[in-house]
Design an enzyme around this catalytic site. Structure first.
Site, PDB file in Angstrom:
ATOM      1  CE  LYS A 204       7.921 -25.853 -10.956  1.00 12.55           C
ATOM      2  NZ  LYS A 204       8.101 -24.238 -11.017  1.00 12.55           N
ATOM      3  CG  ASP A 209      14.146 -24.740  -9.575  1.00  9.52           C
ATOM      4  OD1 ASP A 209      15.103 -25.295  -9.925  1.00  9.52           O
ATOM      5  OD2 ASP A 209      13.453 -23.716 -10.004  1.00  9.52           O
ATOM      6  CE  LYS A 216      15.059 -21.427  -8.532  1.00 12.44           C
ATOM      7  NZ  LYS A 216      14.409 -20.385  -9.250  1.00 12.44           N
ATOM      8  CG  ASP A 227       9.535 -24.718  -7.884  1.00 11.07           C
ATOM      9  OD1 ASP A 227       8.945 -23.750  -7.940  1.00 11.07           O
ATOM     10  OD2 ASP A 227      10.533 -25.084  -8.700  1.00 11.07           O
ATOM     11  CG  ASP A 286      15.764 -21.140 -12.457  1.00  7.60           C
ATOM     12  OD1 ASP A 286      15.092 -22.110 -11.888  1.00  7.60           O
ATOM     13  OD2 ASP A 286      15.616 -19.965 -12.084  1.00  7.60           O
ATOM     14  CD  GLU A 288      12.178 -26.020 -12.498  1.00  7.90           C
ATOM     15  OE1 GLU A 288      11.332 -25.925 -11.737  1.00  7.90           O
ATOM     16  OE2 GLU A 288      12.953 -24.823 -12.884  1.00  7.90           O
ATOM     17  NE  ARG A 290       8.883 -22.062 -18.356  1.00 10.66           N
ATOM     18  CZ  ARG A 290       8.937 -20.571 -18.538  1.00 10.66           C
ATOM     19  NH1 ARG A 290       8.908 -19.930 -19.840  1.00 10.66           N
ATOM     20  NH2 ARG A 290       8.963 -19.760 -17.386  1.00 10.66           N
TER      21      ARG A 290
END
Length: 441
Positions: A204, A209, A216, A227, A286, A288, A290
């Site tokens: 990933k 993010d 967030k 991230d 949020d 995202e 996955r």
């Protein structure tokens, strides 16, 4: 020296030196480093190893504690591999935007530590990538890092973007659509052995993010430059295996994106198409990471790998359950899981297995799509994320998912504050241990 052996070693020194060290409180604890005085100044140094002589962390304190720029050789009783690794990890400090406060002391590299040095080099690259501000490391720069490693290690590189990304990796494209920095997939291939098992690694790579339209809060956004930590560690794993000339075929896939807020960003309750043909309702923008991994896993699975690994800074729930130091391991193959757990224990890089409890799978049901990207219940967040990913891994493939923190909240010997290549040593040793099982006939 260990705490248990401290008194024996102190007793072997000149009485004045031993008295000095005792009076200054040196007891062989991890993080303790002491110069041993001699007739003409410091003649040697003692490094505390605590209760574990094979751990790299005690050695990690030495580079910044010993005189600046000095050079050292290992004495009797030191474990060369642990010392080499710990010294290298302890000497690192991010330097892109701040000059180092001091030069580290140097270790004369012991013979026979080439594999350890290869691992350390990859770990430091991962740390540096994670530590870079998002302004310096966007999708293009992360992909360039994959290209650099491919070229340095004799692999091949391919980058998928634009219309090809929209068609072949629609979920990756959807996550990155809100940013002016275009998303892409970076692909590295390498053949260490033409008839070796295929190890596929997915990372990933969300370079920043914001949470998307499900924004967030500020405090939760502060460390979101990290991230992409899963991608950095995945790249480090691939680099280590290549530099060690592992008898495998490698496929590395990095989804490099930025989850931003704009008029083109994906929206809550949008329904996305994925490479696997499974439709996903966006219950939360949020969640995202996955979505990015869904397309990467589907692409990797098309090549029927003997082992499929994915790494991601995926859920806060894993940190609530296990804290910052223990990556959560999800794997539905007990043999593979135990090999990775054992490798983590033996290499002082522990993992902790959490259950893929299939009864929670129904929590991802959606009335608008095949699956939602979040659960209907506010519990078991790390388990739910792993169950989501498992939907994109066909039966019969050895698969393991690591949910990592990729960060040290505070400095410790060998582990300065900032990005961390968590799980790298465990996975490197674990893949090696699994080769007899995975090797194709």
């Amino acid at each position: 020296m260990t705490q248990a052996g401290a008194e024996e070693i102190l007793s072997s020194l000149a009485p004045a030196a031993a008295s000095y060290l005792r009076e200054t409180g040196f007891r062989g604890k991890v993080g303790q480093v002491a110069l041993v005085p001699g007739p003409s100044g410091a003649e040697s140094a003692l490094v505390g190893l605590g209760d574990d002589p094979g751990s790299p962390w005690g050695y990690g304190a030495a580079p910044m504690a010993l005189p600046e720029g000095s050079a050292w050789i290992l004495g009797e009783g030191c474990e060369a591999a642990a010392a080499t690794l710990g010294w290298a990890l302890g000497a690192y400090r991010p330097a892109r935007h701040k000059a180092p406060s001091r030069r580290p002391a140097l270790l004369v590299t012991p013979p026979g530590t080439g594999e350890v040095r290869a691992l350390a080099l990859a770990a430091l690259r991962a740390r540096e990538l994670i530590n870079l501000p998002a302004a310096d490391l966007g999708p293009a720069e992360l992909a360039a890092a994959v290209r650099e490693v491919a070229e340095a290690c004799g692999g091949t590189y391919e980058e998928i973007g634009g219309a090809a990304l929209e068609e072949g990796y629609p979920a990756v494209a959807a996550v990155g659509r809100g940013s002016h920095r275009a998303p892409r997939v970076a692909m590295l291939r390498w053949e260490g052995a033409p008839d070796g098992p295929l190890v596929a690694i997915c990372g990933k790579g969300v370079c920043f993010d914001t949470g998307g339209l499900d924004l967030k809060p500020p405090a939760a956004m502060l460390r979101m430059k990290k991230d992409m930590g899963g991608a950095a560690i995945a790249l480090a794993l691939a680099e280590t295996l290549m530099r060690r000339r592992a008898p495998v075929r490698l496929l590395l896939l990095v989804g490099a994106v930025e989850n931003a807020v704009s008029a083109t960003a994906m929206r809550p309750l949008d329904v996305l198409r994925t490479r696997a043909g499974i439709t996903v309702e966006v219950g939360n923008t949020d969640a995202e990471g996955r979505l990015v991994l869904a397309d990467l896993l589907a692409r990797a699975a098309e090549e029927k790998p003997d082992l499929l690994l994915d790494l991601a800074t995926l859920t806060g729930a894993a940190r609530v359950a296990l804290g910052p130091d223990l990556p959560a391991l999800f794997c539905d193959d007990d043999g593979v899981a135990e090999a990775l757990l054992r490798a983590g224990r033996e290499n002082r890089d522990p993992l902790w297995r959490l259950p893929l409890h299939s009864e929670y799978g129904s929590w991802l049901d959606s009335s608008a799509a095949d699956i939602s990207n979040v659960a209907t219940k506010p519990m078991a967040g790390a388990v739910i994320a792993a169950l989501f990913l498992r939907r994109f891994v066909p039966d019969g493939i050895h698969w393991a998912h690591l949910d990592v923190y990729a960060w040290n909240d505070s400095g410790r010997p060998g582990r300065p504050e900032g990005g961390e290549a968590q799980g790298l040593r465990a996975l490197t040793a674990g893949v090696t241990a699994l080769l007899p099982i995975l090797r194709t006939p």
